[in-house]
Design a protein around this motif. Structure first.
Motif, PDB file in Angstrom:
ATOM      1  N   TRP A 224      -2.259 -10.208  -7.368  1.00 24.29           N
ATOM      2  CA  TRP A 224      -3.316  -9.392  -6.765  1.00 24.29           C
ATOM      3  C   TRP A 224      -3.295  -7.971  -7.334  1.00 24.29           C
ATOM      4  CZ3 TRP A 224      -2.848  -5.533  -2.686  1.00 24.29           C
ATOM      5  CH2 TRP A 224      -4.083  -5.093  -2.221  1.00 24.29           C
TER       6      TRP A 224
ATOM      7  N   THR B  94      -4.902  -7.489 -10.773  1.00 24.16           N
ATOM      8  CA  THR B  94      -6.360  -7.540 -10.897  1.00 24.16           C
ATOM      9  C   THR B  94      -6.956  -6.147 -11.076  1.00 24.16           C
ATOM     10  OG1 THR B  94      -6.665  -7.491  -8.501  1.00 24.16           O
ATOM     11  CG2 THR B  94      -6.541  -9.664  -9.560  1.00 24.16           C
ATOM     12  N   GLU B  95      -6.174  -5.104 -10.850  1.00 25.43           N
ATOM     13  CA  GLU B  95      -6.639  -3.729 -11.044  1.00 25.43           C
ATOM     14  C   GLU B  95      -6.687  -3.347 -12.525  1.00 25.43           C
ATOM     15  OE1 GLU B  95      -7.657  -1.632  -8.539  1.00 25.43           O
ATOM     16  OE2 GLU B  95      -7.424  -3.392  -7.246  1.00 25.43           O
TER      17      GLU B  95
ATOM     18  N   PHE C  54      -8.035  -7.666 -18.043  1.00 22.68           N
ATOM     19  CA  PHE C  54      -7.392  -8.906 -18.455  1.00 22.68           C
ATOM     20  C   PHE C  54      -7.447  -9.132 -19.953  1.00 22.68           C
ATOM     21  CE2 PHE C  54      -7.807  -9.867 -14.014  1.00 22.68           C
ATOM     22  CZ  PHE C  54      -6.669 -10.594 -13.755  1.00 22.68           C
TER      23      PHE C  54
ATOM     24  N   GLY D 113      -3.392  -6.449 -17.763  1.00 28.76           N
ATOM     25  CA  GLY D 113      -3.287  -7.240 -16.547  1.00 28.76           C
ATOM     26  C   GLY D 113      -3.023  -8.715 -16.787  1.00 28.76           C
TER      27      GLY D 113
ATOM     28  N   PHE E 281      -0.487 -10.874 -14.209  1.00 28.37           N
ATOM     29  CA  PHE E 281      -1.257 -11.820 -13.408  1.00 28.37           C
ATOM     30  C   PHE E 281      -0.747 -13.245 -13.626  1.00 28.37           C
ATOM     31  CE2 PHE E 281      -4.777 -14.775 -12.735  1.00 28.37           C
ATOM     32  CZ  PHE E 281      -5.135 -14.443 -11.438  1.00 28.37           C
TER      33      PHE E 281
END
Length: 153
Positions: free
Chosen positions: A24, A27-28, A31, A40, A44
């Motif tokens: 979670w 997700t900031e 990707f 990320g 992740f």
């Protein structure tokens, strides 16, 4: 639902919660893609894998019978506090004392957390970890980690 292994249940729940929290939090960050992953992507992926591992351990804890329910023993406070203290000391001392002093200090203090302490084993571990860390992080990755104490640099 009957918990058939307390150890597996609580460790699986911890893995699941930590994995979901990291996924979670990741997700900031961007990707990217598989060919060019962003910051990320890796946290992740690791968070999801850890959560899946936790889910499997949880499933095992409620489906497979274990001897006497694998009760959880008392918390080993001394090793926990010694390890956490050694890591905190490492983080505080690294900028001032450098890698060649701080990493062996971390190894020696962490070695005191166990029931059996042998100077020779701790010394070998300290030398190997210090040399390996220098090779990987300072020489290989070119990270700006202080190697020597401030008063020697």
């Amino acid at each position: 639902m009957k918990i058939k292994s307390q150890r597996d249940f609580w460790s699986g729940l911890l893995f699941l919660l930590v994995g979901l929290t990291f996924a979670w939090g990741a997700t900031e960050y961007q990707f990217g893609s598989s060919a060019k992953p962003g910051p990320g992507y890796f946290p992740f992926s690791l968070g999801v894998l850890l959560a899946l591992l936790g889910g499997m351990v949880l499933f095992k804890a409620v489906t497979i019978e274990s001897a006497e329910g694998d009760p959880i023993g008392p918390i080993a406070w001394r090793p926990l506090l010694v390890i956490v203290g050694a890591i905190a000391l490492f983080g505080l001392a690294l900028p001032r004392l450098g890698l060649v002093v701080t990493l062996p200090l971390l190894v020696f203090i962490s070695s005191l957390a166990g029931d059996e302490f042998h100077w020779r084993d701790a010394l070998i571990s300290a030398v190997v970890l210090t040399a390996g860390s220098w090779l990987i992080f300072v020489w290989g990755l070119k990270l700006t980690i202080p190697v020597w104490p401030v008063f020697l640099a």
